[in-house]
Design a protein around this motif. Sequence first.
Motif, PDB file in Angstrom:
ATOM      1  N   LEU A 177      11.401  -5.692   1.217  1.00  0.00           N
ATOM      2  CA  LEU A 177      10.248  -5.302   2.038  1.00  0.00           C
ATOM      3  C   LEU A 177      10.622  -4.143   2.963  1.00  0.00           C
ATOM      4  O   LEU A 177       9.844  -3.183   3.130  1.00  0.00           O
ATOM      5  N   GLU A 178      11.814  -4.208   3.550  1.00  0.00           N
ATOM      6  CA  GLU A 178      12.257  -3.140   4.445  1.00  0.00           C
ATOM      7  C   GLU A 178      12.382  -1.811   3.692  1.00  0.00           C
ATOM      8  O   GLU A 178      11.987  -0.754   4.205  1.00  0.00           O
ATOM      9  N   ALA A 179      12.904  -1.868   2.456  1.00  0.00           N
ATOM     10  CA  ALA A 179      13.036  -0.646   1.656  1.00  0.00           C
ATOM     11  C   ALA A 179      11.666  -0.074   1.302  1.00  0.00           C
ATOM     12  O   ALA A 179      11.451   1.156   1.370  1.00  0.00           O
ATOM     13  N   ALA A 180      10.729  -0.916   0.912  1.00  0.00           N
ATOM     14  CA  ALA A 180       9.389  -0.436   0.558  1.00  0.00           C
ATOM     15  C   ALA A 180       8.690   0.171   1.767  1.00  0.00           C
ATOM     16  O   ALA A 180       7.983   1.184   1.656  1.00  0.00           O
ATOM     17  N   GLN A 181       8.906  -0.453   2.927  1.00  0.00           N
ATOM     18  CA  GLN A 181       8.300   0.087   4.147  1.00  0.00           C
ATOM     19  C   GLN A 181       8.937   1.423   4.529  1.00  0.00           C
ATOM     20  O   GLN A 181       8.245   2.339   4.981  1.00  0.00           O
ATOM     21  N   ALA A 182      10.261   1.535   4.353  1.00  0.00           N
ATOM     22  CA  ALA A 182      10.942   2.797   4.675  1.00  0.00           C
ATOM     23  C   ALA A 182      10.420   3.939   3.816  1.00  0.00           C
ATOM     24  O   ALA A 182      10.322   5.092   4.274  1.00  0.00           O
ATOM     25  N   LEU A 183      10.080   3.641   2.554  1.00  0.00           N
ATOM     26  CA  LEU A 183       9.560   4.656   1.636  1.00  0.00           C
ATOM     27  C   LEU A 183       8.037   4.792   1.710  1.00  0.00           C
ATOM     28  O   LEU A 183       7.473   5.698   1.088  1.00  0.00           O
ATOM     29  N   ASP A 184       7.392   3.887   2.480  1.00  0.00           N
ATOM     30  CA  ASP A 184       5.920   3.833   2.487  1.00  0.00           C
ATOM     31  C   ASP A 184       5.425   3.880   1.041  1.00  0.00           C
ATOM     32  O   ASP A 184       4.549   4.669   0.671  1.00  0.00           O
ATOM     33  N   ALA A 185       6.005   2.992   0.225  1.00  0.00           N
ATOM     34  CA  ALA A 185       5.834   3.059  -1.227  1.00  0.00           C
ATOM     35  C   ALA A 185       4.403   2.836  -1.674  1.00  0.00           C
ATOM     36  O   ALA A 185       3.958   3.402  -2.678  1.00  0.00           O
ATOM     37  N   TRP A 186       3.639   2.025  -0.951  1.00  0.00           N
ATOM     38  CA  TRP A 186       2.276   1.718  -1.371  1.00  0.00           C
ATOM     39  C   TRP A 186       1.375   2.956  -1.326  1.00  0.00           C
ATOM     40  O   TRP A 186       0.399   3.027  -2.066  1.00  0.00           O
ATOM     41  N   ASP A 187       1.711   3.902  -0.476  1.00  0.00           N
ATOM     42  CA  ASP A 187       0.849   5.077  -0.259  1.00  0.00           C
ATOM     43  C   ASP A 187       1.355   6.315  -1.001  1.00  0.00           C
ATOM     44  O   ASP A 187       0.771   7.386  -0.883  1.00  0.00           O
ATOM     45  N   ALA A 188       2.437   6.189  -1.765  1.00  0.00           N
ATOM     46  CA  ALA A 188       3.092   7.366  -2.346  1.00  0.00           C
ATOM     47  C   ALA A 188       2.174   8.132  -3.294  1.00  0.00           C
ATOM     48  O   ALA A 188       2.065   9.365  -3.218  1.00  0.00           O
ATOM     49  N   ASP A 189       1.502   7.428  -4.211  1.00  0.00           N
ATOM     50  CA  ASP A 189       0.636   8.117  -5.173  1.00  0.00           C
ATOM     51  C   ASP A 189      -0.527   8.813  -4.479  1.00  0.00           C
ATOM     52  O   ASP A 189      -0.910   9.926  -4.851  1.00  0.00           O
ATOM     53  N   ARG A 190      -1.091   8.159  -3.469  1.00  0.00           N
ATOM     54  CA  ARG A 190      -2.197   8.791  -2.745  1.00  0.00           C
ATOM     55  C   ARG A 190      -1.733  10.073  -2.062  1.00  0.00           C
ATOM     56  O   ARG A 190      -2.446  11.083  -2.063  1.00  0.00           O
ATOM     57  N   ARG A 191      -0.528  10.039  -1.488  1.00  0.00           N
ATOM     58  CA  ARG A 191      -0.013  11.244  -0.816  1.00  0.00           C
ATOM     59  C   ARG A 191       0.135  12.400  -1.801  1.00  0.00           C
ATOM     60  O   ARG A 191      -0.191  13.556  -1.477  1.00  0.00           O
ATOM     61  N   VAL A 192       0.633  12.123  -2.988  1.00  0.00           N
ATOM     62  CA  VAL A 192       0.779  13.181  -3.989  1.00  0.00           C
ATOM     63  C   VAL A 192      -0.583  13.704  -4.410  1.00  0.00           C
ATOM     64  O   VAL A 192      -0.786  14.917  -4.554  1.00  0.00           O
ATOM     65  N   ASP A 193      -1.549  12.800  -4.618  1.00  0.00           N
ATOM     66  CA  ASP A 193      -2.893  13.230  -5.022  1.00  0.00           C
ATOM     67  C   ASP A 193      -3.531  14.125  -3.965  1.00  0.00           C
ATOM     68  O   ASP A 193      -4.187  15.127  -4.284  1.00  0.00           O
ATOM     69  N   VAL A 194      -3.339  13.768  -2.711  1.00  0.00           N
ATOM     70  CA  VAL A 194      -3.881  14.584  -1.617  1.00  0.00           C
ATOM     71  C   VAL A 194      -3.237  15.970  -1.624  1.00  0.00           C
ATOM     72  O   VAL A 194      -3.921  16.994  -1.448  1.00  0.00           O
ATOM     73  N   ALA A 195      -1.921  16.013  -1.870  1.00  0.00           N
ATOM     74  CA  ALA A 195      -1.222  17.300  -1.900  1.00  0.00           C
ATOM     75  C   ALA A 195      -1.651  18.128  -3.104  1.00  0.00           C
ATOM     76  O   ALA A 195      -1.814  19.353  -3.001  1.00  0.00           O
ATOM     77  N   LEU A 196      -1.828  17.492  -4.248  1.00  0.00           N
ATOM     78  CA  LEU A 196      -2.300  18.227  -5.430  1.00  0.00           C
ATOM     79  C   LEU A 196      -3.652  18.867  -5.154  1.00  0.00           C
ATOM     80  O   LEU A 196      -3.886  20.036  -5.497  1.00  0.00           O
ATOM     81  N   ASP A 197      -4.530  18.110  -4.512  1.00  0.00           N
ATOM     82  CA  ASP A 197      -5.860  18.639  -4.194  1.00  0.00           C
ATOM     83  C   ASP A 197      -5.765  19.752  -3.150  1.00  0.00           C
ATOM     84  O   ASP A 197      -6.412  20.800  -3.279  1.00  0.00           O
ATOM     85  N   GLY A 198      -4.941  19.558  -2.129  1.00  0.00           N
ATOM     86  CA  GLY A 198      -4.826  20.549  -1.064  1.00  0.00           C
ATOM     87  C   GLY A 198      -4.258  21.868  -1.545  1.00  0.00           C
ATOM     88  O   GLY A 198      -4.613  22.928  -1.029  1.00  0.00           O
ATOM     89  N   LEU A 199      -3.376  21.816  -2.555  1.00  0.00           N
ATOM     90  CA  LEU A 199      -2.764  23.035  -3.086  1.00  0.00           C
ATOM     91  C   LEU A 199      -3.530  23.603  -4.270  1.00  0.00           C
ATOM     92  O   LEU A 199      -3.117  24.626  -4.831  1.00  0.00           O
ATOM     93  N   GLY A 200      -4.611  22.963  -4.661  1.00  0.00           N
ATOM     94  CA  GLY A 200      -5.397  23.455  -5.796  1.00  0.00           C
ATOM     95  C   GLY A 200      -4.669  23.302  -7.116  1.00  0.00           C
ATOM     96  O   GLY A 200      -4.796  24.150  -8.011  1.00  0.00           O
ATOM     97  N   ALA A 201      -3.898  22.215  -7.266  1.00  0.00           N
ATOM     98  CA  ALA A 201      -3.089  22.002  -8.467  1.00  0.00           C
ATOM     99  C   ALA A 201      -3.777  21.045  -9.430  1.00  0.00           C
ATOM    100  O   ALA A 201      -4.684  20.296  -9.053  1.00  0.00           O
ATOM    101  N   VAL A 202      -3.350  21.061 -10.686  1.00  0.00           N
ATOM    102  CA  VAL A 202      -3.876  20.161 -11.711  1.00  0.00           C
ATOM    103  C   VAL A 202      -3.484  18.732 -11.367  1.00  0.00           C
ATOM    104  O   VAL A 202      -2.306  18.442 -11.107  1.00  0.00           O
TER     105      VAL A 202
END
Length: 556
Positions: A131-156
């Motif tokens: 649990l501590e490792a998952a929290q350190a990585l904020d693993a539950w939100d990782a895919d959403r963060r990438v999707d937001v960045a893809l959209d913000g940079l105008g990427a596929v």
Amino acid sequence: MTTLTLPARARAQLTCAGIRVERGGRTVLHDVEMKVSPGSRWGVVGENGRGKSTLLHVLAGLLAPDAGTVHRVGTLALAEQEMPAEDERTVGDFVDEHLADARAALRNLDTAAEALAAECPGAEQAYADALEAAQALDAWDADRRVDVALDGLGAVSDRARRLATLSVGQRYRIRLACLLGAEYDFLLLDEPTNHLDLAGLDYLTARLRAHPGGVVVVSHDRALLADVATTILDLDPTRDGRPAVHGGGYAGYREGREAELARWEEEYEQQRSEHHRLQQALSEAQNRQITGWRPGKGTGKHQRATRAGALVRSVHRRQDDLERHKVTAPVPPQRLSLPGLPARPGVVLLRAEEVTVDGRLHRAASLSVTSGDRLAVTGPNGAGKSTLLSVLAGRLSPGTGRVHRARGVRLRLLGQESPRAAHRRARDLYEAHTAQLVTAGVLKEGEVVGLGSLGLLTSRDADKPVAELSVGQQRRLDLALAVAARPHVLLLDEPTNHLSIALVDELTEALRTTYAAVILATHDRQMQRDISTWPRLTLSRDRSTDTEGVAETVTR
């Protein structure tokens, strides 16, 4: 359970000291020191070939320095300038690679939860660790963060798309989005604004400013450095030969660099002046020894001998003085010295009336300039900025409308890209160009400016064939050829392309003070800020027909 690499967050450290790298017998980096901590944002600047990308490789552990140490605590990601064209991975594969630890952390947590439910020995501690490792990585939100960045940079964002089917810019934006979404402790970015539009630039700037870890950015983008960097590492030459570190962000770098260069130039000139004075003193003493020691008739031998010895001692003393006084300050780097461009008061130098070009500039544009006028031509790609400048320069005929140029007006255009490189020496090409201007009656002999006096190319570079010059050096030669004609009107199309930060700053200052009329088109955000008070002619695309569009009224 899978072993994870966890971020260090507040404990993260990235430092280097005494870094030296040699390539092919040439020292690329010398005595480099950096301390990158969470929240710090470093900008690395310098001319081409100064070792900026090499430094990133050293920091990332991809290249072992010839001397010095690097200390890393925490996770790190490097975005290089180039990406392989042949890549069979999909967008999803690329995302998975950068989120591998987050994926593994969630799998470990599921496994630990199952063990805990089964009341296995040691399950409670294993679950707490997972649990501590998952929290350190904020693993539950990782895919959403990438999707937001893809959209913000105008990427596929289609995870099934193969990277090999995408453009260079799209692949670069996908990688950048993954780096931002993975939230590494340290981001090492090499020219990250390449392939980004205005919206992407704004998004990247905001994300880097908000990044909780450390950032090291190699960039010629002055706007990015001004908006992001808190510390600047300058790899260009200094008086003591060591890289300079400037606090206070980009503004502090500009102020510090200017002050250091002024001190350097003053010290160099003082040493040269003193050396010249001592040379003259020695020459005068030697002349007296040859001609001045002979006494007049009737003078005794003792007086002649005494006088001769004094002169010899004087020569030796001045020789010693000259030997002790060496010019120890290295030659300072060149500065741009734009020649005086002439004015023609009371004359409309250039006027365009309702100009259009079929297929390239659909709506009519009008303007007029006199000596000392400034005009910024702005608009998105495809709006017709380069087309309009080509029409003004007489390189392209308008479809409708007319262009009037005053009799005898000297007008020069600096295009976006350099023409095909020649095999003639840069110096020979420049001298042939100025000779032709004199022959054609454009210039008088006394108006010719030597290439060396412009501060654009060193003597060594001027003696190279043009084809052997770097892209930036060829761009400097283009600028030299444009101003050699001493134009009354200077047309500049993306003048910052391939030029160093220092030269762009010097050019911007020179354009503020020249008597010539200047019409300039640029996407450079910092130059747009620097010339924000200039009148503007804004060209825009007609979105309804997807053609180049409207030329709006000039704001004066």
